[in-house]
Write an enzyme that holds these catalytic residues in place. Structure first.
Site, PDB file in Angstrom:
ATOM      1  CG  ASP A 104      -1.792  -1.129   1.403  1.00 10.21           C
ATOM      2  OD1 ASP A 104      -2.136  -1.721   0.376  1.00 10.21           O
ATOM      3  OD2 ASP A 104      -2.148  -1.442   2.550  1.00 10.21           O
TER       4      ASP A 104
HETATM    5  N1  URA Z   1      -1.224  -6.067   3.788  1.00  9.08           N
HETATM    6  C1  URA Z   1      -1.689  -4.811   3.785  1.00  9.08           C
HETATM    7  O1  URA Z   1      -2.712  -4.531   4.391  1.00  9.08           O
HETATM    8  N2  URA Z   1      -1.012  -3.876   3.108  1.00  9.08           N
HETATM    9  C2  URA Z   1       0.132  -4.117   2.453  1.00  9.08           C
HETATM   10  O2  URA Z   1       0.699  -3.201   1.860  1.00  9.08           O
HETATM   11  C3  URA Z   1       0.619  -5.425   2.464  1.00  9.08           C
HETATM   12  C4  URA Z   1      -0.071  -6.391   3.137  1.00  9.08           C
END
Ligand code: URA
Length: 237
Positions: A104
């Site tokens: 993310d």
């Molecule tokens: N899980 C998440 O919630 N975000 C990420 O970036 C990776 C795994």
């Protein structure tokens, strides 16, 4: 294979970009100027601006310690004020690689970038169940019930249940808890959604391990080439 695909696989340009290069008359096949749609075989001599191109694809593999505040795409689709992308952290001269899987915008940590589609597929396909470990920080403490719910699997969307996973508390005090969470799948925003479900929104999230590959020695925002041994390790995970 068509000439535009061949050029794209050599990292010369995107397929569309390759069409333009061909249309400009910059590419020859066996000494003759190539036309859009021409096909090439491994025995053909293909040259761009007079320089012969090898038929073997040169794969490149990078390990990035992604900082938060950048997107995991080759280019940000937002045209107005596009955001920083993980591509901005590649060293000068890197080929046309792409990020393997997603972290993310606000997640940090271990990210592989490569142009090796087969490896990218292996590392992200659900059936390979490659373990990915995250460092998670939440506010306050967590109960055994909350931890066990995460370990056993929680429903993070309509009918979407997470697989069993490893969850270990590594540090805690009155104000926060830090945990290591190891998943063998990669659903969208999985870690954040899991912790939301048990009422503990994630404050900090960083991927710290892929199999046994870690970020050792790599500072935030730093990127390096993977060694041949590391590539071999990932290909055989
Ligand atoms: N899980 C998440 O919630 N975000 C990420 O970036 C990776 C795994």
């Amino acid at each position: 294979m068509r000439i535009n695909r061949f050029l794209a696989e050599q990292g010369v340009a995107s397929r569309r970009g390759a069409d333009e290069i061909v249309a400009a008359g910059r590419v020859t096949i066996n000494g003759k100027v190539a036309q859009a749609g021409d096909k090439v075989t491994p025995s053909d001599v293909v040259a761009l601006d007079g320089r012969e191109l090898s038929h073997s694809v040169k794969y490149e593999y990078y390990l990035l310690n992604k900082p938060k505040g950048c997107v995991c795409t080759v280019s940000d689709e937002r045209t107005e004020r596009p955001r920083k992308t993980v591509m901005d952290f590649l060293p000068a001269g890197a080929g046309r690689v792409f990020p393997v899987g997603r972290l993310d915008y606000d997640t940090e940590g271990l990210l592989i970038l490569t142009n090796d589609g087969a490896l990218a597929y292996r590392l992200t396909a659900p059936q390979t169940e490659i373990p990915k470990t995250y460092l998670v920080k939440v506010e306050g403490s967590m109960t055994a019930v909350q931890l066990n719910r995460l370990r056993e699997g929680v429903e993070i969307g309509k009918g979407v249940v997470t697989k069993k996973c490893r969850v270990n508390v590594i540090e805690t005090d009155k104000s926060y808890t830090k945990l290591h969470v190891t998943l063998t799948e990669g659903k969208n925003h999985e870690v954040r959604r899991m912790f939301e479900v048990v009422g503990k929104p994630v404050q900090f999230l960083k991927r710290i391990k892929l199999g046994e590959l870690t970020l050792r020695g790599l500072g935030r925002g730093e990127c390096r080439k993977l060694s041949a041994e590391e590539v071999f390790y990932l290909q055989n995970l």
